[in-house]
Design an enzyme around this catalytic site. Structure first.
Site, mmCIF file in Angstrom:
data_model
loop_
_atom_site.group_PDB
_atom_site.id
_atom_site.type_symbol
_atom_site.label_atom_id
_atom_site.label_comp_id
_atom_site.label_asym_id
_atom_site.label_seq_id
_atom_site.Cartn_x
_atom_site.Cartn_y
_atom_site.Cartn_z
ATOM 1 N N PRO A 142 -17.709 -25.431 -25.436
ATOM 2 C CG PRO A 142 -19.183 -26.727 -24.167
ATOM 3 C CD PRO A 142 -17.720 -26.490 -24.417
ATOM 4 C CB THR A 173 -14.034 -27.686 -21.802
ATOM 5 O OG1 THR A 173 -14.759 -26.678 -22.493
ATOM 6 C CG2 THR A 173 -12.649 -27.810 -22.386
ATOM 7 C CG ASP A 200 -7.094 -15.114 -26.832
ATOM 8 O OD1 ASP A 200 -6.400 -15.766 -27.619
ATOM 9 O OD2 ASP A 200 -7.675 -14.050 -27.140
ATOM 10 C CD GLU A 205 -9.731 -23.192 -18.308
ATOM 11 O OE1 GLU A 205 -9.775 -24.422 -18.479
ATOM 12 O OE2 GLU A 205 -10.729 -22.517 -18.046
ATOM 13 N NE ARG A 308 -17.213 -10.206 -25.021
ATOM 14 C CZ ARG A 308 -16.673 -11.267 -24.446
ATOM 15 N NH1 ARG A 308 -17.071 -12.467 -24.763
ATOM 16 N NH2 ARG A 308 -15.738 -11.120 -23.518
ATOM 17 C CG ASP A 513 -3.434 -14.578 -20.989
ATOM 18 O OD1 ASP A 513 -2.796 -13.552 -21.287
ATOM 19 O OD2 ASP A 513 -2.891 -15.628 -20.622
ATOM 20 C CD GLU A 515 -10.705 -16.474 -19.065
ATOM 21 O OE1 GLU A 515 -11.312 -17.063 -18.153
ATOM 22 O OE2 GLU A 515 -11.189 -16.271 -20.192
HETATM 23 P P1 ADP Z 1 -14.220 -16.362 -25.198
HETATM 24 O O1 ADP Z 1 -13.236 -15.759 -26.137
HETATM 25 O O2 ADP Z 1 -15.549 -16.489 -25.829
HETATM 26 O O3 ADP Z 1 -14.226 -15.662 -23.890
HETATM 27 P P2 ADP Z 1 -12.666 -18.431 -23.910
HETATM 28 O O4 ADP Z 1 -11.836 -19.480 -24.567
HETATM 29 O O5 ADP Z 1 -11.923 -17.280 -23.349
HETATM 30 O O6 ADP Z 1 -13.751 -17.889 -24.948
HETATM 31 O O7 ADP Z 1 -13.511 -19.160 -22.805
HETATM 32 C C1 ADP Z 1 -14.357 -18.464 -21.966
HETATM 33 C C2 ADP Z 1 -14.465 -19.169 -20.652
HETATM 34 O O8 ADP Z 1 -15.164 -20.391 -20.766
HETATM 35 C C3 ADP Z 1 -13.143 -19.530 -20.007
HETATM 36 O O9 ADP Z 1 -13.075 -18.847 -18.779
HETATM 37 C C4 ADP Z 1 -13.243 -21.033 -19.754
HETATM 38 O O10 ADP Z 1 -12.670 -21.390 -18.515
HETATM 39 C C5 ADP Z 1 -14.730 -21.244 -19.714
HETATM 40 N N1 ADP Z 1 -15.235 -22.593 -20.000
HETATM 41 C C6 ADP Z 1 -14.625 -23.631 -20.591
HETATM 42 N N2 ADP Z 1 -15.492 -24.675 -20.743
HETATM 43 C C7 ADP Z 1 -16.676 -24.279 -20.208
HETATM 44 C C8 ADP Z 1 -17.956 -24.896 -20.047
HETATM 45 N N3 ADP Z 1 -18.212 -26.121 -20.488
HETATM 46 N N4 ADP Z 1 -18.928 -24.163 -19.448
HETATM 47 C C9 ADP Z 1 -18.703 -22.908 -19.024
HETATM 48 N N5 ADP Z 1 -17.516 -22.277 -19.141
HETATM 49 C C10 ADP Z 1 -16.515 -22.937 -19.736
HETATM 50 MG MG MG Z 2 -12.096 -15.206 -23.075
#
Ligand code: ADP
Ligand code: MG
Length: 543
Positions: A142, A173, A200, A205, A308, A513, A515
C-alpha cells in the site's frame, strides 16, 4: 491455412447476427453469414479467458460463449495500447438446452486448452483435456508508488484474473521487510506463483525471502509476476520488452497483467551482492552517483508517481555532484556488445588507472599502484548476513558452483583482487551496474541486457561530462539512444563481476534495485541462480 479444429453456427450478441465460427490452433475466425465482408480474426495469443454464460428470455440464445481478449492496438498518432475486448457468441444450433450448453462448454475447453499454450490435435477434439485453475498469492504494497496499489488490484488485476478464472489470495504488506518474511515462510505448494503489485523494492524482498529458505533451490523457481504499482517498475517494463520487443504500451497495467495470465516463464538472473548491509541477491541494478541520488532523493516527491524521477533528474543536473572511487571489474569478453563498445575505445582490455585524459602513468606503474592500493586496503567490516550462500569450503560442490562463481568464491570485499580484474579510478558523475533492459518506464537503459543473461553492464559517466551532455543522455534514455552517445566521457563495460570502492567521503547515495544501501564498498557478481518471472512468451515451460 491452419487445420480447422471446431466449426459451428453462432449468433452474435446483442444483434442476433448469424455467424460461422472456426477454431484453429492460432485463431478464432468469425464470418458474418449475411455479408460477404472479410471475417473477423481473433488471435488466440490475445485471448486470456472464455466463459460459458446463461442467457435469459430477452436474449436470442440460452447459452453464450463469452471470449475475453486483449489485443495491442495502434494508437492514432504514436504508440500502442493493450485494450480489453469481448465477444459474446450465442449458441442456438442444437435442439435441446442441455446440448447447447455442452457445445458451449466444449468450445470453452478447446479455447482454454489452446490459449494455455498447447497445440490441439484433431483427435483431441472429442476429449479435450481440462486446464487446471491457477491459484496465485498476491502481495500488495500500500506504500508503493502513489499509494494506489490496492486500487490497481481491485480496479484492474482482479477483473482480469476473474476473466482468466484465476484464483487469488491477497496479502497486504504491513511494513518494509514484510514481503521478505512472507516469502520466507509461505507454503509454496499451495500456489502456482507469487504476484507482486508494487515496485522493484518488493520484488527484491520476495527474491531475498525465497533465497533465505532452507529449500531455496526449489523455492527460487516459484514463478513471480509483477504488476507495476510502484514508482520504479523496471522489472515490469523489462518483462514486457522481453516478451513483445516493445516498451510499455499506453496501458502498462494491462500489459503486465496480460503477461501474468498468459503464464509462461522466463529466467531472471540473480546477482550476488556484498555490501555493508550484508550479503543479498539483486536482480536489477546497483547505482551510485547521479542516478542513485535521483532515486533516493526523489522519495519525497513519491506522491507524484514516476514523474518524481524527471523532477529529481532536473534538480540533480543543476546541482551536479562528483564522486571519486575505484571501479574494478572482470570483463566479459564474450558479451556480444564487447566489440561494439571496444571499437568506440571506451572499453579497454588493459588496466586503466585514471579517468582523467591527462594521466601519463604507464601500464606497469599503474598495475603496481593498484596492487599496493589493494594490499593497503582498509579492513571494512562487512556485516555478513547468513544466506543460503555456500562458501568456498563447502562440502557440496554443486550448490557452491551454483551460488557463487569461482572468481568470487574466496573474495571477501576487503581482499585484494586477482589479475583477471581490471579497474578504473577517478572521478565520476554516474556509476550504474545494470542487469535488465529497463530501469523504469521511460528508462530503456540497456537494450542488450536479457532477463536470464549472465552479463552485468557497467554504465558510467566521467566527471568531465558537461551538463548539456548529461541532459542529452537523459533525454535519449527513453528510446535507448543514449548508447549512441558513448564516447570519451561515457563508458559501457560488459562484465561478470564488479567492485566499487568509493574514495570520497559520504557523497550522495548508493542503491540496489532502487533500495537504499549503506554507503561503502560494494561487490557483486552474476550467479548461475535463476529466479522465474511470469511472462507471455517464455524461455522455458512451467512444469
Ligand atoms: P516504489 O517503486 O514506489 O519505491 P517499492 O516496491 O520499491 O515501490 O516499495 C517501496 C518500499 O516500501 C520498499 O522498501 C518496501 O520494503 C516498503 N514497504 C512495503 N510494505 C510497506 C508498508 N506497508 N509500509 C511502508 N513501507 C512498505
Ligand atoms: Mg522502490
Amino acid at each position: 491455412m491452419d487445420k480447422v479444429l471446431l466449426s459451428g453456427d453462432f449468433l452474435l450478441y446483442p444483434k442476433k447476427v448469424p455467424l460461422q465460427v472456426l477454431l484453429t490452433n492460432k485463431n478464432l475466425t468469425i464470418k458474418n453469414k449475411l455479408t460477404k465482408g472479410a471475417p473477423e480474426v481473433i488471435s488466440l495469443a490475445d485471448v486470456i479467458g472464455c466463459h460459458v454464460l446463461q442467457g435469459n428470455k430477452t436474449t436470442s440464445a440460452q447459452w453464450y460463449l463469452c471470449i475475453f481478449f486483449y489485443p495491442l492496438k495502434k494508437k492514432v498518432f504514436k504508440g500502442y495500447s493493450r485494450c480489453r475486448s469481448t465477444k459474446s457468441l450465442g449458441i442456438a444450433c442444437c435442439d435441446s438446452d442441455s446440448e447447447n450448453k455442452s457445445l458451449a462448454e466444449k468450445w470453452k475447453k478447446a479455447i482454454k486448452f489452446i490459449t494455455a499454450g498447447n497445440n490441439m490435435t484433431e483427435d483431441q477434439t472429442d476429449c479435450i483435456p481440462e486446464i487446471e485453475q491457477r491459484h496465485f498469492v498476491v502481495y500488495i504494497n500500500p506504500f508503493s508508488g502513489r499509494g494506489k496499489a490496492m486500487q490497481i488490484y481491485k480496479d484492474h488485476v482482479k477483473h482480469v484474473f476473474c476473466e482468466a478464472e484465476i484464483k487469488s489470495t491477497v496479502v497486504k504488506t504491513e511494513y518494509a521487510g514484510h514481503a521478505c518474511k512472507l516469502a520466507k515462510e509461505i507454503e509454496l505448494g499451495k500456489y502456482d506463483g507469487i504476484i507482486i503489485v508494487s515496485g522493484d523494492g518488493l520484488v527484491h524482498e520476495v527474491i531475498n525471502g525465497l533465497m533465505d529458505r532452507v529449500d531455496w533451490e526449489q523455492a527460487i523457481k516459484t514463478p513471480l509476476g509483477i504488476v507495476p504499482g510502484g514508482s520504479g517498475n523496471a522489472l515490469a517494463a523489462s518483462i514486457v520488452y522481453a516478451s513483445t520487443g516493445r516498451s510499455w504500451s499506453e496501458n502498462p497495467i494491462y500489459d503486465s497483467v496480460f503477461e501474468i495470465v498468459k503464464f509462461s516463464t522466463r529466467d531472471l538472473s540473480l546477482v550476488y551482492t556484498k555490501s555493508e548491509k550484508g550479503n543479498f541477491y539483486s536482480f536489477l541494478n546497483f547505482a551510485w552517483g547521479f542516478i542513485a541520488d535521483v532515486d533516493i532523493e526523489s522519495e519525497k516527491y513519491r506522491a507524484i508517481g514516476d514523474v518524481r524521477f524527471t523532477l529529481g533528474c532536473l534538480v540533480r543536473t543543476f546541482n551536479l555532484r562528483k564522486y571519486q572511487g575505484t571501479l574494478s571489474y572482470i570483463p566479459d569478453h564474450d558479451s556480444h556488445i564487447w566489440k561494439i563498445f571496444e571499437k568506440k575505445h571506451v572499453c579497454k582490455h588493459k588496466v586503466v588507472a585514471s579517468l582523467q585524459e591527462s594521466s601519463e602513468e604507464d601500464e606497469s606503474q599503474l598495475e603496481t599502484r593498484h596492487r599496493e592500493k589493494n594490499e593497503k586496503h582498509v579492513d571494512t567490516t562487512v556485516n555478513a548476513r547468513s544466506l543460503p550462500m555456500v562458501e568456498a569450503d563447502s562440502a557440496n560442490p554443486t550448490t557452491s558452483d551454483l551460488s557463487c562463481p569461482p572468481y568470487l568464491q574466496h573474495e571477501q570485499i576487503t581482499n585484494s583482487l586477482s589479475n583477471d580484474w581490471q579497474y578504473l579510478e577517478g572521478e565520476f558523475v554516474w556509476v550504474s551496474a545494470i542487469y535488465l533492459s529497463h530501469l523504469g518506464k521511460d528508462m530503456f537503459m540497456m537494450p542488450h541486457a536479457k532477463c536470464g543473461g549472465d552479463t552485468i553492464y557497467l554504465y558510467c559517466l566521467k566527471s568531465t561530462v558537461s551538463r548539456a551532455r548529461l541532459l542529452q543522455v537523459l533525454l535519449s534514455i527513453k528510446d535507448g539512444n543514449h548508447l549512441e552517445l558513448v564516447e570519451q566521457d561515457t563508458l559501457v563495460i560488459p562484465c561478470k563481476a564488479f567492485r566499487l570502492e568509493p574514495l570520497s567521503k559520504h557523497t550522495g547515495y548508493m542503491a540496489v534495485d532502487g533500495e537504499l544501501i549503506p554507503y561503502g564498498p560494494v561487490q557483486a557478481s552474476v550467479t548461475a541462480i535463476k529466479a522465474k518471472v511470469i511472462c507471455s512468451v517464455g524461455n522455458d515451460s512451467v512444469v
